[in-house]
Write a protein that holds these residues in place. Structure first.
Motif, mmCIF file in Angstrom:
data_model
loop_
_atom_site.group_PDB
_atom_site.id
_atom_site.type_symbol
_atom_site.label_atom_id
_atom_site.label_comp_id
_atom_site.label_asym_id
_atom_site.label_seq_id
_atom_site.Cartn_x
_atom_site.Cartn_y
_atom_site.Cartn_z
ATOM 1 N N ARG A 121 0.839 -1.202 0.000
ATOM 2 C CA ARG A 121 0.000 0.000 0.000
ATOM 3 C C ARG A 121 0.867 1.244 0.000
ATOM 4 O O ARG A 121 2.078 1.172 0.102
ATOM 5 N N GLY A 122 0.182 2.383 -0.117
ATOM 6 C CA GLY A 122 0.906 3.614 -0.291
ATOM 7 C C GLY A 122 1.746 4.060 0.890
ATOM 8 O O GLY A 122 2.784 4.709 0.712
ATOM 9 N N SER A 123 1.322 3.725 2.101
ATOM 10 C CA SER A 123 2.067 4.121 3.286
ATOM 11 C C SER A 123 1.810 3.111 4.389
ATOM 12 O O SER A 123 1.013 2.192 4.217
ATOM 13 N N LEU A 124 2.467 3.297 5.508
ATOM 14 C CA LEU A 124 2.274 2.380 6.634
ATOM 15 C C LEU A 124 0.833 2.380 7.125
ATOM 16 O O LEU A 124 0.331 1.372 7.613
ATOM 17 N N TYR A 125 0.165 3.522 7.012
ATOM 18 C CA TYR A 125 -1.133 3.665 7.668
ATOM 19 C C TYR A 125 -2.279 3.911 6.706
ATOM 20 O O TYR A 125 -3.420 4.114 7.136
ATOM 21 N N GLY A 126 -2.000 3.903 5.403
ATOM 22 C CA GLY A 126 -3.066 4.144 4.441
ATOM 23 C C GLY A 126 -2.643 3.861 3.026
ATOM 24 O O GLY A 126 -1.539 3.370 2.777
ATOM 25 N N ASP A 127 -3.521 4.183 2.080
ATOM 26 C CA ASP A 127 -3.251 3.826 0.697
ATOM 27 C C ASP A 127 -2.577 4.927 -0.103
ATOM 28 O O ASP A 127 -2.253 4.726 -1.276
ATOM 29 N N TYR A 128 -2.337 6.100 0.480
ATOM 30 C CA TYR A 128 -1.758 7.210 -0.270
ATOM 31 C C TYR A 128 -0.240 7.181 -0.201
ATOM 32 O O TYR A 128 0.350 7.192 0.884
ATOM 33 N N ASP A 129 0.389 7.138 -1.378
ATOM 34 C CA ASP A 129 1.838 7.180 -1.489
ATOM 35 C C ASP A 129 2.248 8.605 -1.834
ATOM 36 O O ASP A 129 2.068 9.041 -2.962
ATOM 37 N N SER A 130 2.833 9.320 -0.880
ATOM 38 C CA SER A 130 3.213 10.724 -1.107
ATOM 39 C C SER A 130 4.384 10.842 -2.081
ATOM 40 O O SER A 130 4.616 11.904 -2.644
ATOM 41 N N ASN A 131 5.118 9.755 -2.279
ATOM 42 C CA ASN A 131 6.242 9.790 -3.211
ATOM 43 C C ASN A 131 5.768 9.852 -4.665
ATOM 44 O O ASN A 131 6.420 10.460 -5.508
ATOM 45 N N THR A 132 4.655 9.208 -4.937
ATOM 46 C CA THR A 132 4.156 9.125 -6.309
ATOM 47 C C THR A 132 2.837 9.859 -6.511
ATOM 48 O O THR A 132 2.394 10.035 -7.646
ATOM 49 N N GLY A 133 2.198 10.241 -5.406
ATOM 50 C CA GLY A 133 0.899 10.912 -5.517
ATOM 51 C C GLY A 133 -0.221 9.977 -5.947
ATOM 52 O O GLY A 133 -1.234 10.420 -6.480
ATOM 53 N N THR A 134 -0.036 8.706 -5.713
ATOM 54 C CA THR A 134 -1.044 7.726 -6.112
ATOM 55 C C THR A 134 -1.550 6.963 -4.884
ATOM 56 O O THR A 134 -0.931 6.983 -3.819
ATOM 57 N N ARG A 135 -2.659 6.304 -5.070
ATOM 58 C CA ARG A 135 -3.248 5.485 -4.015
ATOM 59 C C ARG A 135 -3.292 4.031 -4.471
ATOM 60 O O ARG A 135 -3.679 3.755 -5.605
ATOM 61 N N TYR A 136 -2.883 3.133 -3.591
ATOM 62 C CA TYR A 136 -2.978 1.721 -3.930
ATOM 63 C C TYR A 136 -3.000 0.879 -2.665
ATOM 64 O O TYR A 136 -2.500 1.290 -1.614
ATOM 65 N N ASP A 137 -3.583 -0.283 -2.793
ATOM 66 C CA ASP A 137 -3.736 -1.216 -1.671
ATOM 67 C C ASP A 137 -3.948 -2.590 -2.286
ATOM 68 O O ASP A 137 -5.053 -2.916 -2.700
ATOM 69 N N TYR A 138 -2.901 -3.374 -2.367
ATOM 70 C CA TYR A 138 -2.935 -4.673 -3.019
ATOM 71 C C TYR A 138 -2.755 -5.787 -2.003
ATOM 72 O O TYR A 138 -2.042 -5.636 -1.016
ATOM 73 N N TRP A 139 -3.375 -6.926 -2.305
ATOM 74 C CA TRP A 139 -3.278 -8.089 -1.419
ATOM 75 C C TRP A 139 -2.802 -9.301 -2.206
ATOM 76 O O TRP A 139 -3.189 -9.515 -3.357
ATOM 77 N N GLY A 140 -1.979 -10.079 -1.549
ATOM 78 C CA GLY A 140 -1.563 -11.343 -2.125
ATOM 79 C C GLY A 140 -2.456 -12.465 -1.634
ATOM 80 O O GLY A 140 -3.348 -12.260 -0.803
ATOM 81 N N GLN A 141 -2.207 -13.658 -2.145
ATOM 82 C CA GLN A 141 -2.958 -14.811 -1.652
ATOM 83 C C GLN A 141 -2.425 -15.156 -0.265
ATOM 84 O O GLN A 141 -1.314 -14.829 0.085
ATOM 85 N N GLY A 142 -3.214 -15.763 0.537
ATOM 86 C CA GLY A 142 -2.795 -16.101 1.885
ATOM 87 C C GLY A 142 -1.906 -17.330 1.926
ATOM 88 O O GLY A 142 -1.944 -18.186 1.036
ATOM 89 N N THR A 143 -1.124 -17.398 2.971
ATOM 90 C CA THR A 143 -0.322 -18.586 3.231
ATOM 91 C C THR A 143 -0.582 -19.026 4.676
ATOM 92 O O THR A 143 -0.556 -18.210 5.594
ATOM 93 N N GLN A 144 -0.851 -20.312 4.843
ATOM 94 C CA GLN A 144 -1.242 -20.828 6.155
ATOM 95 C C GLN A 144 -0.020 -21.038 7.039
ATOM 96 O O GLN A 144 0.968 -21.655 6.625
ATOM 97 N N VAL A 145 -0.120 -20.539 8.255
ATOM 98 C CA VAL A 145 0.872 -20.813 9.301
ATOM 99 C C VAL A 145 0.138 -21.496 10.444
ATOM 100 O O VAL A 145 -0.820 -20.953 10.986
#
Length: 122
Positions: A94-118
């Motif tokens: 995601r864009g930052s530790l606490y949200g989806d806004y990346d101040s370096n690029t001025g974009t918003r993103y929030d992506y998820w991968g598939q889960g892995t079981q532990v």
């Protein structure tokens, strides 16, 4: 951005596991969340491209998050595992530790991968 996680498995209490997650592109914050059985998804740890980190209190001192920016890969070293760590672990970008806004690029993103079981046995 696609996220490919690996490294989950079954381990006894007190043991260790290392999770890896490779991102297909550059991102600012990479992190791990987990969802224990019948519970909500929760933050485990996250790290920015410049090394700032955020950990859940329950894993501080036991888990270490790191990343290789050249490989767009984040790692989670999990030591002294307990049965309470049993969960599906998800990689997140995601864009930052606490949200989806990346101040370096001025974009918003929030992506998820598939889960892995532990699974940690007692």
């Amino acid at each position: 951005v696609q996220l490919q996680a690996s490294g989950g498995g079954l381990v006894q209490a007190g043991g260790s596991l290392r999770l890896s997650c490779a991102a297909s592109g550059e991102t600012n914050a990479l992190g791990w969340y987990r969802q224990p059985p019948k519970k909500q998804r929760e933050l485990v740890a996250a790290i920015t491209s410049t090394g700032f980190t955020n950990y859940a209190d329950s894993v501080k001192g036991r888990f270490t998050i790191s990343r290789d920016n050249a490989k767009n890969t984040v790692y989670l070293q999990m030591n002294n595992l307990t049965p309470e760590d049993t969960a599906v672990y998800y990689c997140n970008a995601r864009g930052s530790l606490y949200g989806d806004y990346d101040s370096n690029t001025g974009t918003r993103y929030d992506y998820w991968g598939q889960g892995t079981q532990v699974t940690v046995s007692s």
